[in-house]
Design a protein around this motif. Structure first.
Motif, PDB file in Angstrom:
ATOM      1  N   GLU A 125      45.110  46.290  49.453  1.00 29.51           N
ATOM      2  CA  GLU A 125      44.908  44.847  49.602  1.00 29.51           C
ATOM      3  C   GLU A 125      44.604  44.544  51.063  1.00 29.51           C
ATOM      4  O   GLU A 125      45.313  45.001  51.963  1.00 29.51           O
ATOM      5  CB  GLU A 125      46.150  44.064  49.161  1.00 29.51           C
ATOM      6  CG  GLU A 125      45.968  42.545  49.375  1.00 29.51           C
ATOM      7  CD  GLU A 125      47.142  41.702  48.893  1.00 29.51           C
ATOM      8  OE1 GLU A 125      48.181  42.264  48.496  1.00 29.51           O
ATOM      9  OE2 GLU A 125      46.997  40.453  48.931  1.00 29.51           O
ATOM     10  N   MET A 183      44.746  39.356  56.149  1.00 31.94           N
ATOM     11  CA  MET A 183      44.165  38.928  57.420  1.00 31.94           C
ATOM     12  C   MET A 183      45.214  38.902  58.528  1.00 31.94           C
ATOM     13  O   MET A 183      46.362  38.509  58.293  1.00 31.94           O
ATOM     14  CB  MET A 183      43.535  37.543  57.237  1.00 31.94           C
ATOM     15  CG  MET A 183      42.336  37.317  58.123  1.00 31.94           C
ATOM     16  SD  MET A 183      41.551  35.758  57.773  1.00 31.94           S
ATOM     17  CE  MET A 183      40.481  36.209  56.411  1.00 31.94           C
ATOM     18  N   ARG A 184      44.796  39.317  59.697  1.00 34.06           N
ATOM     19  CA  ARG A 184      45.690  39.344  60.860  1.00 34.06           C
ATOM     20  C   ARG A 184      45.023  38.676  62.046  1.00 34.06           C
ATOM     21  O   ARG A 184      43.843  38.877  62.302  1.00 34.06           O
ATOM     22  CB  ARG A 184      46.006  40.809  61.244  1.00 34.06           C
ATOM     23  CG  ARG A 184      46.840  41.539  60.193  1.00 34.06           C
ATOM     24  CD  ARG A 184      48.255  40.993  60.155  1.00 34.06           C
ATOM     25  NE  ARG A 184      49.085  41.607  59.129  1.00 34.06           N
ATOM     26  CZ  ARG A 184      49.340  41.047  57.940  1.00 34.06           C
ATOM     27  NH1 ARG A 184      48.814  39.881  57.605  1.00 34.06           N
ATOM     28  NH2 ARG A 184      50.147  41.646  57.078  1.00 34.06           N
ATOM     29  N   TYR A 221      56.760  47.503  51.088  1.00 35.92           N
ATOM     30  CA  TYR A 221      57.059  48.244  52.314  1.00 35.92           C
ATOM     31  C   TYR A 221      57.478  49.681  52.024  1.00 35.92           C
ATOM     32  O   TYR A 221      57.275  50.569  52.849  1.00 35.92           O
ATOM     33  CB  TYR A 221      58.146  47.521  53.127  1.00 35.92           C
ATOM     34  CG  TYR A 221      57.734  46.160  53.639  1.00 35.92           C
ATOM     35  CD1 TYR A 221      56.382  45.809  53.728  1.00 35.92           C
ATOM     36  CD2 TYR A 221      58.685  45.220  54.040  1.00 35.92           C
ATOM     37  CE1 TYR A 221      55.996  44.568  54.191  1.00 35.92           C
ATOM     38  CE2 TYR A 221      58.305  43.975  54.517  1.00 35.92           C
ATOM     39  CZ  TYR A 221      56.967  43.647  54.589  1.00 35.92           C
ATOM     40  OH  TYR A 221      56.595  42.417  55.054  1.00 35.92           O
ATOM     41  N   ASP A 240      50.368  32.954  56.644  1.00 33.22           N
ATOM     42  CA  ASP A 240      50.721  31.762  55.866  1.00 33.22           C
ATOM     43  C   ASP A 240      50.449  30.497  56.690  1.00 33.22           C
ATOM     44  O   ASP A 240      50.055  29.469  56.153  1.00 33.22           O
ATOM     45  CB  ASP A 240      52.187  31.804  55.424  1.00 33.22           C
ATOM     46  CG  ASP A 240      52.375  32.694  54.192  1.00 33.22           C
ATOM     47  OD1 ASP A 240      51.468  32.723  53.339  1.00 33.22           O
ATOM     48  OD2 ASP A 240      53.417  33.360  54.101  1.00 33.22           O
ATOM     49  N   GLN A 268      47.071  47.200  52.880  1.00 33.48           N
ATOM     50  CA  GLN A 268      48.336  47.679  52.302  1.00 33.48           C
ATOM     51  C   GLN A 268      48.044  48.436  51.006  1.00 33.48           C
ATOM     52  O   GLN A 268      47.296  47.961  50.157  1.00 33.48           O
ATOM     53  CB  GLN A 268      49.278  46.499  52.026  1.00 33.48           C
ATOM     54  CG  GLN A 268      50.662  46.987  51.589  1.00 33.48           C
ATOM     55  CD  GLN A 268      51.659  45.869  51.384  1.00 33.48           C
ATOM     56  OE1 GLN A 268      51.295  44.782  50.971  1.00 33.48           O
ATOM     57  NE2 GLN A 268      52.932  46.156  51.636  1.00 33.48           N
ATOM     58  N   ASN A 277      42.036  38.382  49.179  1.00 33.22           N
ATOM     59  CA  ASN A 277      42.655  37.133  48.733  1.00 33.22           C
ATOM     60  C   ASN A 277      41.653  35.995  48.825  1.00 33.22           C
ATOM     61  O   ASN A 277      41.004  35.808  49.860  1.00 33.22           O
ATOM     62  CB  ASN A 277      43.880  36.812  49.591  1.00 33.22           C
ATOM     63  CG  ASN A 277      45.027  37.764  49.308  1.00 33.22           C
ATOM     64  OD1 ASN A 277      45.690  37.664  48.281  1.00 33.22           O
ATOM     65  ND2 ASN A 277      45.222  38.730  50.193  1.00 33.22           N
ATOM     66  N   LYS A 330      56.766  38.655  44.681  1.00 33.24           N
ATOM     67  CA  LYS A 330      57.810  39.497  45.270  1.00 33.24           C
ATOM     68  C   LYS A 330      59.199  38.896  45.169  1.00 33.24           C
ATOM     69  O   LYS A 330      60.192  39.617  45.235  1.00 33.24           O
ATOM     70  CB  LYS A 330      57.470  39.866  46.715  1.00 33.24           C
ATOM     71  CG  LYS A 330      57.213  38.735  47.656  1.00 33.24           C
ATOM     72  CD  LYS A 330      56.975  39.304  49.073  1.00 33.24           C
ATOM     73  CE  LYS A 330      56.519  38.255  50.042  1.00 33.24           C
ATOM     74  NZ  LYS A 330      55.098  37.902  49.886  1.00 33.24           N
ATOM     75  N   GLU A 373      60.564  47.363  47.895  1.00 37.24           N
ATOM     76  CA  GLU A 373      61.148  47.800  49.170  1.00 37.24           C
ATOM     77  C   GLU A 373      62.120  48.959  49.009  1.00 37.24           C
ATOM     78  O   GLU A 373      62.466  49.610  49.991  1.00 37.24           O
ATOM     79  CB  GLU A 373      61.866  46.620  49.851  1.00 37.24           C
ATOM     80  CG  GLU A 373      60.912  45.517  50.318  1.00 37.24           C
ATOM     81  CD  GLU A 373      61.605  44.439  51.151  1.00 37.24           C
ATOM     82  OE1 GLU A 373      62.848  44.472  51.253  1.00 37.24           O
ATOM     83  OE2 GLU A 373      60.880  43.575  51.684  1.00 37.24           O
ATOM     84  N   ASP A 412      47.616  36.492  41.531  1.00 39.28           N
ATOM     85  CA  ASP A 412      48.576  36.755  42.601  1.00 39.28           C
ATOM     86  C   ASP A 412      49.804  35.840  42.481  1.00 39.28           C
ATOM     87  O   ASP A 412      49.719  34.743  41.938  1.00 39.28           O
ATOM     88  CB  ASP A 412      47.877  36.493  43.944  1.00 39.28           C
ATOM     89  CG  ASP A 412      48.499  37.257  45.106  1.00 39.28           C
ATOM     90  OD1 ASP A 412      49.557  37.880  44.921  1.00 39.28           O
ATOM     91  OD2 ASP A 412      47.908  37.215  46.207  1.00 39.28           O
ATOM     92  N   ASP A 413      50.905  36.306  43.020  1.00 47.03           N
ATOM     93  CA  ASP A 413      52.132  35.504  43.105  1.00 47.03           C
ATOM     94  C   ASP A 413      52.555  34.956  41.751  1.00 47.03           C
ATOM     95  O   ASP A 413      53.083  33.842  41.651  1.00 47.03           O
ATOM     96  CB  ASP A 413      51.961  34.333  44.094  1.00 47.03           C
ATOM     97  CG  ASP A 413      51.647  34.806  45.501  1.00 47.03           C
ATOM     98  OD1 ASP A 413      51.850  36.003  45.782  1.00 47.03           O
ATOM     99  OD2 ASP A 413      51.192  33.991  46.320  1.00 47.03           O
TER     100      ASP A 413
END
Ligand code: C2E
Ligand code: MG
Ligand code: MG
Ligand code: MG
Length: 283
Positions: A59, A62-63, A255, A75, A45, A117, A200, A236, A176-177
């Protein structure tokens, strides 16, 4: 090749962790098989730099697409891998993959900072740190590790030492976060970071909520005061992007800029933006 590299990591893993009562054992062992078989991939991304007016980083996310179950949310499988100790081979694979993909991007004319990450659990593991540092330095890669504060809270001494070792090795550190947990000022004071990434949850509300706006603006100022760059995740809408620009935010991810896509799709997308200077479609 990729499958052989994955096999090496899985073979290095000690399977003595088994005994998961939740019955997720099968999914986890399928995940390890998937990793060996090349079914696990990294999506990328873009991170858009306001000042440079272009994408300067990506970034890695993982998929896993399971042959029967379909898309498995990260998650879910990352959480399970953390609980069962399998996060280490997954992360070692991701670092190797990201290093190789950074080379591919560079060969296509795109020199980008690639973020990976790193699960909090691994910030308690010195031998993981040895391996990660060796991989990054021997490749001469320019990586960023995104970490969350939970590990630093549970075992601060070890986690802060390991983060310092990463920083010494030239790896950028991103928090992060940020804002989603307890985020104490002591955490910001002690940790050696380069970037703060606002969660986010605050960015998604920016259009509607003046309170979120206030929190985001003061977090940006705080981070800048400490010499950290700020990335907003979850951008977004054009309104959110404009508000963040006005607040002096450094980078935007979400996005609106681009969804996580395969490496080849990312390279195609980057070909549409002028690399050296000038504007992109997102301006
Ligand atoms: P994260 O690192 O905070 O990643 C950001 C998440 O937000 C990603 O979800 C991303 O797809 C999503 N996102 C990006 N832009 C937007 C937006 O504009 N709106 C909304 N609603 N969401 C957006 P994803 O890919 O499902 O990953 C979820 C989490 O799983 C990540 O959160 C990260 O904590 C973890 N994860 C993913 N890949 C890895 C990995 O390789 N290793 C580790 N340890 N964790 C990973
Ligand atoms: Mg992240
Ligand atoms: Mg995040
Ligand atoms: Mg997250």
């Amino acid at each position: 090749d990729q499958a052989r590299a994955a096999k090496r990591h899985v073979a290095a893993f000690d399977p003595a962790v088994y005994g998961d009562p939740a019955g997720n054992l099968s999914l986890i062992s399928e995940l390890m098989t998937a990793l060996r078989g090349g079914e696990v991939t990294l999506a990328y991304q873009p991170k858009y730099d306001f000042r440079a007016e272009r994408v300067t980083g990506v970034e890695a996310l993982m998929r896993w697409t399971h042959p029967r179950r379909g898309f498995v949310p990260p998650d879910l499988f990352i959480g399970m891998a953390e609980e069962t100790g399998h996060i280490r081979p997954l992360t070692e694979w991701a670092i190797d993959r990201a290093i190789e993909d950074q080379r591919t991007l560079s060969a296509a004319g795109h020199d980008l900072l690639v973020s990976v990450n790193i699960s909090g659990r691994l910030l308690a593991d010195e031998s993981f740190a040895d391996l990660a540092i060796a991989a990054v330095t021997s490749a001469g890669a320019r990586l960023c590790f995104e970490i969350t504060e939970t590990a630093v809270m549970t075992n601060p001494e070890t986690a802060l030492r390991i983060v310092s070792r990463f920083a010494d090795a030239g790896i950028s550190i991103s928090l992060d976060d940020y804002g989603s947990g307890l985020s104490s000022l002591a955490y910001l004071k002690q940790i050696r970071a380069d970037e703060l990434k606002i969660d986010k949850a605050f960015i998604l509300g920016l259009d509607q909520s003046a309170r979120d706006g206030l929190l985001v603006k003061s977090t940006i100022d705080l981070a800048h005061g400490l010499g950290l760059k700020v990335t907003a995740e979850g951008v977004e809408t054009p309104t959110a992007l404009a508000l963040l620009r006005g607040m002096g935010c450094d980078l935007a991810q979400g996005y609106l800029i681009g969804r996580p896509v395969s490496l080849s799709a990312m390279i195609e997308r980057l070909a549409e933006q002028p690399q050296a200077r000038g504007k992109t479609a997102v301006g």
